[in-house]
Design a protein around this motif. Structure first.
Motif, short mmCIF file in Angstrom:
data_model
loop_
_atom_site.label_atom_id
_atom_site.label_comp_id
_atom_site.label_asym_id
_atom_site.label_seq_id
_atom_site.Cartn_x
_atom_site.Cartn_y
_atom_site.Cartn_z
N HIS A 167 0.88 -1.18 0.00
CA HIS A 167 0.00 0.00 0.00
C HIS A 167 0.91 1.22 0.00
CE1 HIS A 167 -3.14 2.46 2.52
NE2 HIS A 167 -2.92 2.99 1.32
N ILE A 168 1.06 1.84 -1.18
CA ILE A 168 2.06 2.90 -1.31
C ILE A 168 1.48 4.31 -1.18
CG2 ILE A 168 3.69 1.55 -2.69
CD1 ILE A 168 2.50 2.93 -5.19
N THR A 169 0.18 4.45 -1.36
CA THR A 169 -0.43 5.77 -1.22
C THR A 169 -1.93 5.60 -1.10
OG1 THR A 169 -0.49 8.02 -2.14
CG2 THR A 169 -0.71 6.21 -3.71
N THR A 170 -2.63 6.70 -0.86
CA THR A 170 -4.08 6.69 -0.73
C THR A 170 -4.66 7.82 -1.55
OG1 THR A 170 -3.95 5.79 1.52
CG2 THR A 170 -6.02 6.85 0.89
N GLY A 318 -7.35 13.07 -5.53
CA GLY A 318 -5.92 12.81 -5.57
C GLY A 318 -5.35 12.37 -4.23
N ARG A 319 -4.03 12.35 -4.19
CA ARG A 319 -3.32 11.79 -3.04
C ARG A 319 -2.87 12.88 -2.08
NH1 ARG A 319 -0.24 8.35 -7.62
NH2 ARG A 319 -0.04 10.45 -8.41
N SER A 320 -2.58 12.46 -0.86
CA SER A 320 -2.05 13.29 0.22
C SER A 320 -3.09 14.25 0.79
CB SER A 320 -0.79 14.06 -0.23
OG SER A 320 -1.12 15.16 -1.02
N ASN A 321 -2.73 14.90 1.90
CA ASN A 321 -3.58 15.89 2.56
C ASN A 321 -4.93 15.29 2.94
OD1 ASN A 321 -3.96 18.39 3.66
ND2 ASN A 321 -4.49 19.41 1.75
N GLY A 322 -4.89 14.05 3.43
CA GLY A 322 -6.13 13.32 3.71
C GLY A 322 -7.02 13.97 4.74
N ALA A 323 -6.46 14.58 5.76
CA ALA A 323 -7.28 15.18 6.82
C ALA A 323 -8.19 16.26 6.25
CB ALA A 323 -6.38 15.76 7.90
N GLU A 324 -7.66 17.09 5.35
CA GLU A 324 -8.47 18.15 4.74
C GLU A 324 -9.53 17.57 3.81
OE1 GLU A 324 -8.54 21.40 5.35
OE2 GLU A 324 -7.13 20.98 6.97
N LYS A 325 -9.16 16.55 3.05
CA LYS A 325 -10.09 15.99 2.08
C LYS A 325 -11.23 15.23 2.75
CE LYS A 325 -6.62 16.04 -1.53
NZ LYS A 325 -5.61 15.30 -2.30
N ARG A 326 -10.98 14.66 3.92
CA ARG A 326 -12.06 14.02 4.67
C ARG A 326 -13.13 15.05 5.07
NH1 ARG A 326 -11.17 8.93 6.85
NH2 ARG A 326 -9.11 8.04 6.52
N CYS A 361 6.95 3.92 4.24
CA CYS A 361 6.12 4.99 3.70
C CYS A 361 5.00 5.37 4.65
CB CYS A 361 5.47 4.55 2.37
SG CYS A 361 6.60 4.33 1.02
N GLN A 362 4.78 4.57 5.68
CA GLN A 362 3.59 4.74 6.51
C GLN A 362 3.53 6.13 7.12
OE1 GLN A 362 1.16 2.16 7.13
NE2 GLN A 362 0.07 4.00 7.63
N GLY A 363 2.37 6.78 6.93
CA GLY A 363 2.12 8.09 7.51
C GLY A 363 0.90 8.04 8.40
N ALA A 364 0.49 9.19 8.89
CA ALA A 364 -0.67 9.27 9.79
C ALA A 364 -1.97 9.26 9.00
CB ALA A 364 -0.57 10.54 10.62
N ASP A 365 -3.06 8.99 9.70
CA ASP A 365 -4.41 9.13 9.17
C ASP A 365 -4.61 8.28 7.90
OD1 ASP A 365 -7.02 10.09 9.05
OD2 ASP A 365 -6.46 11.76 7.75
#
Length: 375
Positions: A167-170, A318-326, A361-365
């Protein structure tokens, strides 16, 4: 120059054609399959043509087409990858040697990858996966795989076929198939809705936010400005590649921009709509003038409004900045790198490498953030 295509092969119950250039494929026929199969702009003929025009690395096309009789029922964009900044970075993190070029379906630059099949012909996916392996063997390639395979049926199919996965990205996606904009925001409690509305008004106060295009030079300038600000080398999105994408995907372009009082574009969400799916692939920002995405809220609201009032059924943010996109009502969709090889010992090494890759690669959220290759 006349291109000689490899001879057709049989995989499962399908006849497979391998094409070494998208230019030898009928665009209308290819895109009809992509649309029926629920694909996005990243599988379209135009995207693949742009990739051929100015690839972000060294790639040789090996596009697979699955036929049942005379009917094209499945497609799988794929490339022999000789040099790709994103893949090089991932293999460095995973501490693995893939043994030379890799046959990949299709690109880590896209938000979607892997094979597609029209409804009623889902078995074509198995045939295409088999053909991917056979094509790698024909080219003497040790490792093959799928880039950015979304979690779900395709991910499960790859696991059943023994692929090593990481799992490389979300990616974050919104369902916009609702009657009105008010209905869309109904997911949020009243207090949060009022807070978001206030933030949208404040963020758009100094800017004119609209669904409008940015010219190619402005697009490159803003995208590269943000990449450099985040420590991402611009070779992941070279200028020539962005110009090719801008030109080839013009029929599908839908961008949201923010313009200041001097009529200078300071921010852009670069997106394209194919069928009912709107993919917001990249964000750009004039980081010399803005320290952060000041007009973000207003741009996001304009984006969602534009989707709801047209025929868009879903937006990929798209990818990254998941907290804002939620906060915008998006749900996470894990994207996987899936790899396989014919050698048993090498396959075990791939599984171990993919596990290391996830850990590093693991990040938060629930977001896997690759800091140096953030796009």
């Amino acid at each position: 120059m006349t291109l000689t295509e490899p001879a057709p092969k049989i995989s499962g119950s399908h006849r497979i054609q391998v094409r070494t250039s998208i230019q030898t494929v009928d665009a209308e026929q290819w895109n009809r399959v992509v649309a029926r199969a629920g694909g996005t702009v990243f599988h379209t003929w135009e995207w693949l043509a742009a990739f051929e025009d100015a690839p972000p690395g060294r790639f040789e096309p090996r596009h697979l087409m699955a036929y049942r009789g005379d009917d094209l029922v499945g497609v799988c964009p794929a490339y022999v990858v000789h040099d790709c900044p994103r893949l090089s970075y991932l293999t460095e993190l995973a501490q693995v040697d893939l043994g030379g070029p890799v046959l990949l379906a299709h690109s880590l630059a896209a938000l979607d990858g892997g094979p597609l099949a029209v409804p009623g012909h889902e078995d074509a996916l198995v045939s295409l996966i088999g053909a991917l392996e056979a094509t790698a063997g024909d080219d003497g390639i040790r490792t093959w795989g799928v880039a950015n395979a979304p979690a779900g049926d395709l991910g499960g199919l790859l696991l059943r076929h023994g692929y090593a996965t990481a799992h490389i990205t979300t990616s974050y996606r919104c369902s916009t198939d609702v009657p009105s904009v008010a209905d869309y925001w109904g997911f949020a409690p009243g207090r949060l809705r009022r807070k978001l509305e206030k933030e949208r008004r404040v963020s758009g106060r100094e800017y004119t936010v609209a669904e409008a295009s940015a010219d190619a030079d402005t697009l490159v300038r803003l995208l590269h400005s943000l990449l450099e600000d985040r420590g991402t080398p611009t070779d992941v999105l070279p200028e020539a590649f962005l110009h090719a994408i801008k030109a080839r995907l013009a029929p599908y372009e839908r961008m949201v921009t923010a313009v200041d009082a001097d009529q200078r574009t300071v921010a852009v969400f670069a997106g394209w709509q194919f069928a009912r799916k709107w993919s917001m692939w990249l964000a750009g920002l004039d980081t010399e003038r803005l320290s952060r995405f000041v007009p973000y809220r207003a741009m996001a609201a304009r984006l969602i409004q534009g989707a709801v009032v047209t025929d868009v059924g879903s937006i990929d943010l798209g990818r990254s900045n998941g907290a804002e996109k939620r906060k915008l009502g998006a749900h996470p969709v894990p994207l996987y790198l899936a790899l396989d090889t014919a050698d048993r010992a090498d396959r075990a090494a791939l599984h171990a490498a993919c596990r290391r890759l996830e850990e590093r690669c693991q990040g938060a959220d629930e977001q896997l953030d690759i800091v140096k290759r953030c796009c």
